[in-house]
Design a protein around this motif. Structure first.
Motif, short mmCIF file in Angstrom:
data_model
loop_
_atom_site.label_atom_id
_atom_site.label_comp_id
_atom_site.label_asym_id
_atom_site.label_seq_id
_atom_site.Cartn_x
_atom_site.Cartn_y
_atom_site.Cartn_z
N ASP A 140 0.62 -1.01 -0.06
CA ASP A 140 -0.02 -0.04 0.05
C ASP A 140 0.95 1.38 -0.09
O ASP A 140 0.56 2.18 -0.78
N PHE A 192 2.18 1.56 -3.53
CA PHE A 192 1.35 2.05 -4.55
C PHE A 192 1.07 3.50 -4.29
O PHE A 192 0.95 4.27 -5.16
N ASP A 193 0.91 4.12 -3.14
CA ASP A 193 1.00 5.67 -2.95
C ASP A 193 2.27 6.37 -3.46
O ASP A 193 2.00 7.40 -4.04
N ILE A 231 -0.86 4.27 -12.79
CA ILE A 231 -1.17 2.90 -12.38
C ILE A 231 -2.08 2.43 -13.45
O ILE A 231 -2.92 2.73 -14.30
N LYS A 245 -2.68 -1.31 -13.53
CA LYS A 245 -3.64 -2.12 -12.89
C LYS A 245 -3.66 -1.91 -11.60
O LYS A 245 -2.53 -1.88 -10.90
N PRO A 246 -4.73 -1.57 -10.83
CA PRO A 246 -4.78 -1.46 -9.27
C PRO A 246 -4.53 -2.76 -8.56
O PRO A 246 -4.25 -3.88 -9.35
N ILE A 247 -4.27 -2.54 -7.39
CA ILE A 247 -3.88 -3.75 -6.41
C ILE A 247 -4.92 -4.91 -6.57
O ILE A 247 -6.14 -4.77 -6.71
N PHE A 250 0.34 -4.77 -8.21
CA PHE A 250 -0.23 -3.73 -8.95
C PHE A 250 0.85 -3.55 -10.19
O PHE A 250 2.00 -3.75 -9.69
#
Length: 121
Positions: A75, A78-79, A88, A90-92, A101
């Protein structure tokens, strides 16, 4: 090449859509690699410093090799990708063994980031 947060490339996913079984047999015969099946169209080496996945899934495989970065905190990564200007792709999502991701870097390269289930919560 590991950073303080544990981030390092530890996996490369190769597309094998057009000849999945032939590709698997090629790497086995050439380098002695042994693969574990994760469904009929996906196989991977396990236990190496950098493992290789063969993605034969028509709707998921990219047209180029996909470097995959392992992190301790998915997470947070991702941030960080978004804050640094990555896009992005593909999201998680969950997969057997963890979550990941995909993102596009400023030069247009697609990479993935993953963490095991234990470390990604």
């Amino acid at each position: 090449m590991a950073a303080e947060n544990g981030a390092r490339i530890d996996y490369v996913e190769l597309p094998s859509v057009t000849a999945h079984e032939l590709t698997r047999a090629f790497y086995g015969k050439t380098f002695g690699w042994q693969f574990t099946d994760f469904g009929p169209d996906y196989a991977a080496t396990e236990g190496g410093v950098v493992d290789v996945g063969l993605n034969g899934q028509h709707d998921e495989a990219l047209s180029a090799p996909l470097p995959v970065i392992r992190v301790d905190d998915l997470d947070a990564a991702f941030d960080a990708v978004g804050k640094a200007g990555g896009v992005i792709a593909k999201p998680i999502f969950a997969f057997p063994g963890g979550r990941r991701f995909h993102f596009i870097d400023p030069s247009g390269s697609e990479l993935a980031v993953w963490a095991t289930e234990r470390s990604s919560r």
